[in-house]
Design a protein around this motif. Sequence first.
Motif, PDB file in Angstrom:
ATOM      1  N   GLU A   1     -26.703 -52.585 -43.324  1.00 33.98           N
ATOM      2  CA  GLU A   1     -27.055 -52.121 -41.945  1.00 33.98           C
ATOM      3  C   GLU A   1     -27.592 -50.705 -41.808  1.00 33.98           C
ATOM      4  O   GLU A   1     -28.668 -50.343 -41.839  1.00 33.98           O
ATOM      5  CB  GLU A   1     -26.145 -52.506 -40.927  1.00 33.98           C
ATOM      6  CG  GLU A   1     -25.806 -54.043 -41.033  1.00 33.98           C
ATOM      7  CD  GLU A   1     -24.661 -54.325 -40.125  1.00 33.98           C
ATOM      8  OE1 GLU A   1     -24.828 -55.247 -39.514  1.00 33.98           O
ATOM      9  OE2 GLU A   1     -23.653 -53.663 -39.672  1.00 33.98           O
TER      10      GLU A   1
ATOM     11  N   ASP B   1     -23.573 -48.612 -33.564  1.00 29.70           N
ATOM     12  CA  ASP B   1     -24.835 -49.518 -33.884  1.00 29.70           C
ATOM     13  C   ASP B   1     -25.969 -48.436 -33.639  1.00 29.70           C
ATOM     14  O   ASP B   1     -26.326 -47.844 -32.691  1.00 29.70           O
ATOM     15  CB  ASP B   1     -24.864 -50.509 -32.988  1.00 29.70           C
ATOM     16  CG  ASP B   1     -23.696 -51.494 -33.201  1.00 29.70           C
ATOM     17  OD1 ASP B   1     -23.220 -51.662 -34.310  1.00 29.70           O
ATOM     18  OD2 ASP B   1     -23.619 -52.651 -32.493  1.00 29.70           O
TER      19      ASP B   1
ATOM     20  N   GLY C   1     -25.331 -58.720 -42.117  1.00 30.31           N
ATOM     21  CA  GLY C   1     -24.839 -58.299 -40.840  1.00 30.31           C
ATOM     22  C   GLY C   1     -25.975 -58.561 -39.770  1.00 30.31           C
ATOM     23  O   GLY C   1     -27.103 -58.816 -40.013  1.00 30.31           O
ATOM     24  N   ASN C   2     -25.263 -58.286 -38.556  1.00 33.37           N
ATOM     25  CA  ASN C   2     -26.412 -58.299 -37.399  1.00 33.37           C
ATOM     26  C   ASN C   2     -27.328 -57.588 -37.256  1.00 33.37           C
ATOM     27  O   ASN C   2     -28.530 -58.052 -37.119  1.00 33.37           O
ATOM     28  CB  ASN C   2     -25.457 -58.295 -36.104  1.00 33.37           C
ATOM     29  CG  ASN C   2     -25.146 -59.562 -35.631  1.00 33.37           C
ATOM     30  OD1 ASN C   2     -25.285 -60.548 -35.593  1.00 33.37           O
ATOM     31  ND2 ASN C   2     -23.493 -59.424 -34.865  1.00 33.37           N
TER      32      ASN C   2
ATOM     33  N   ARG D   1     -29.917 -62.006 -33.717  1.00 39.81           N
ATOM     34  CA  ARG D   1     -28.722 -61.471 -33.983  1.00 39.81           C
ATOM     35  C   ARG D   1     -27.747 -62.837 -33.773  1.00 39.81           C
ATOM     36  O   ARG D   1     -28.031 -63.915 -33.392  1.00 39.81           O
ATOM     37  CB  ARG D   1     -28.190 -60.462 -33.244  1.00 39.81           C
ATOM     38  CG  ARG D   1     -28.866 -59.135 -33.365  1.00 39.81           C
ATOM     39  CD  ARG D   1     -28.223 -58.018 -32.735  1.00 39.81           C
ATOM     40  NE  ARG D   1     -28.838 -56.732 -32.918  1.00 39.81           N
ATOM     41  CZ  ARG D   1     -28.423 -55.480 -32.781  1.00 39.81           C
ATOM     42  NH1 ARG D   1     -26.814 -55.563 -32.575  1.00 39.81           N
ATOM     43  NH2 ARG D   1     -29.001 -54.422 -32.984  1.00 39.81           N
TER      44      ARG D   1
ATOM     45  N   ILE E   1     -24.529 -63.345 -36.333  1.00 44.07           N
ATOM     46  CA  ILE E   1     -24.236 -63.405 -37.665  1.00 44.07           C
ATOM     47  C   ILE E   1     -23.447 -64.884 -37.797  1.00 44.07           C
ATOM     48  O   ILE E   1     -23.378 -65.291 -38.817  1.00 44.07           O
ATOM     49  CB  ILE E   1     -23.675 -62.357 -38.422  1.00 44.07           C
ATOM     50  CG1 ILE E   1     -23.762 -62.471 -39.902  1.00 44.07           C
ATOM     51  CG2 ILE E   1     -22.267 -61.779 -37.926  1.00 44.07           C
ATOM     52  CD1 ILE E   1     -25.098 -62.704 -40.559  1.00 44.07           C
TER      53      ILE E   1
ATOM     54  N   ARG F   1     -25.356 -67.341 -40.492  1.00 38.15           N
ATOM     55  CA  ARG F   1     -24.775 -66.899 -41.829  1.00 38.15           C
ATOM     56  C   ARG F   1     -24.849 -68.428 -42.663  1.00 38.15           C
ATOM     57  O   ARG F   1     -24.536 -69.438 -42.071  1.00 38.15           O
ATOM     58  CB  ARG F   1     -23.234 -66.381 -41.802  1.00 38.15           C
ATOM     59  CG  ARG F   1     -22.396 -67.290 -40.930  1.00 38.15           C
ATOM     60  CD  ARG F   1     -20.941 -67.490 -42.042  1.00 38.15           C
ATOM     61  NE  ARG F   1     -21.349 -68.273 -42.961  1.00 38.15           N
ATOM     62  CZ  ARG F   1     -20.870 -69.609 -43.109  1.00 38.15           C
ATOM     63  NH1 ARG F   1     -20.850 -70.317 -42.177  1.00 38.15           N
ATOM     64  NH2 ARG F   1     -21.098 -70.324 -44.393  1.00 38.15           N
TER      65      ARG F   1
ATOM     66  N   PHE G   1     -22.115 -62.439 -43.784  1.00 35.97           N
ATOM     67  CA  PHE G   1     -21.375 -61.354 -43.187  1.00 35.97           C
ATOM     68  C   PHE G   1     -21.176 -60.257 -44.178  1.00 35.97           C
ATOM     69  O   PHE G   1     -21.301 -60.047 -45.388  1.00 35.97           O
ATOM     70  CB  PHE G   1     -19.726 -62.017 -43.167  1.00 35.97           C
ATOM     71  CG  PHE G   1     -19.449 -63.189 -42.425  1.00 35.97           C
ATOM     72  CD1 PHE G   1     -19.848 -62.970 -40.957  1.00 35.97           C
ATOM     73  CD2 PHE G   1     -18.770 -64.360 -42.788  1.00 35.97           C
ATOM     74  CE1 PHE G   1     -19.653 -63.954 -40.112  1.00 35.97           C
ATOM     75  CE2 PHE G   1     -18.914 -65.317 -41.868  1.00 35.97           C
ATOM     76  CZ  PHE G   1     -19.071 -65.244 -40.526  1.00 35.97           C
ATOM     77  N   HIS G   2     -21.477 -59.060 -43.262  1.00 37.38           N
ATOM     78  CA  HIS G   2     -21.161 -57.702 -43.855  1.00 37.38           C
ATOM     79  C   HIS G   2     -19.741 -57.607 -44.442  1.00 37.38           C
ATOM     80  O   HIS G   2     -18.985 -58.132 -43.846  1.00 37.38           O
ATOM     81  CB  HIS G   2     -21.618 -56.613 -42.825  1.00 37.38           C
ATOM     82  CG  HIS G   2     -21.880 -55.323 -43.394  1.00 37.38           C
ATOM     83  ND1 HIS G   2     -20.939 -54.666 -43.964  1.00 37.38           N
ATOM     84  CD2 HIS G   2     -22.850 -54.754 -43.685  1.00 37.38           C
ATOM     85  CE1 HIS G   2     -21.181 -53.430 -44.577  1.00 37.38           C
ATOM     86  NE2 HIS G   2     -22.659 -53.538 -44.163  1.00 37.38           N
TER      87      HIS G   2
ATOM     88  N   TYR H   1     -17.297 -56.209 -42.226  1.00 39.28           N
ATOM     89  CA  TYR H   1     -16.788 -57.293 -41.123  1.00 39.28           C
ATOM     90  C   TYR H   1     -15.727 -58.061 -41.729  1.00 39.28           C
ATOM     91  O   TYR H   1     -14.666 -58.303 -40.919  1.00 39.28           O
ATOM     92  CB  TYR H   1     -18.120 -58.285 -40.561  1.00 39.28           C
ATOM     93  CG  TYR H   1     -17.611 -59.002 -39.451  1.00 39.28           C
ATOM     94  CD1 TYR H   1     -17.220 -58.596 -38.338  1.00 39.28           C
ATOM     95  CD2 TYR H   1     -17.759 -60.446 -39.761  1.00 39.28           C
ATOM     96  CE1 TYR H   1     -17.157 -59.711 -37.296  1.00 39.28           C
ATOM     97  CE2 TYR H   1     -17.348 -61.328 -38.582  1.00 39.28           C
ATOM     98  CZ  TYR H   1     -16.985 -61.060 -37.501  1.00 39.28           C
ATOM     99  OH  TYR H   1     -16.631 -61.844 -36.448  1.00 39.28           O
TER     100      TYR H   1
END
Length: 262
Positions: free
Chosen positions: A120, A171, A200-201, A211, A213, A217, A232-233, A236
């Motif tokens: 991101e 963000d 990630g989003n 968006r 996630i 995912r 997923f990041h 997160y």
Amino acid sequence: MDSALDWHNAKALLEWQYDLGADCALAEAPVDRFAAEEIARAKAAERAAAPMPGKRTQPVPLEKGPDPVEVAVKLAKETQDLASLREAMAQYSHCDLKKGARNLVFSDGVAGSKVMIIGEAPGRDEDRVGKPFVGRAGQLLDKMLAAIDLSRESNVYITNVLPWRPPQNRDPLPEEIAMMQPFLKRHIALADPDILIVMGNISCDALLGRRGITRLRGGWTEAEGRPAIPMFHPAYLLRQPHLKREAWADLLSLRAKLEAVS
């Protein structure tokens, strides 16, 4: 009763006015101060509405600067390799994030790898070191990759949507994402991976236009003409460790896809 003013009453009134300070006559007729005030207001309004001599009656349009996205598109197209792309991004002056960042975070890993991870934006550790995924999230990412025999030291290439850290790790704004998209797309084209991991989003927004996630995912899709899997990041997952089971399922899906394209 005679209403005419006799000499004695007239003299008494004149003396009363004199005692009040009216000791001289300024005009032959009395002045209506209320009417005079209204006239003065009307004249002041006329003067305010009238244009000043030599002043334009039409507003002068402000000079419009270059469109940041168009500038980014032009610079990205002119790059021929990753080194020139990095230089073009370093010279790009239209993203205010650059002013508050310590380093441009360009990439890490092995260029030309089959797998390219799109993160991101840099955090504090990434901004300090100048590489993506070097903090706690980076350590978790390395463990995740090692579980399916991947490593940034040998067969993974990593970058971010944004090369500069947003203040307080906020963000990225839509306009910030938009102006860096041309560089990201050119980065993917020059690195030429077989598979994209969209983490990630923010990454999903930049590459997939979507968006959410938790909904995206694990579902294979396409980005920039290549197979892509949203995941997923790691940051997160550090906050939501109960989701690591889903992350493991996504890693297994990635390994199966790699075996299929090998």
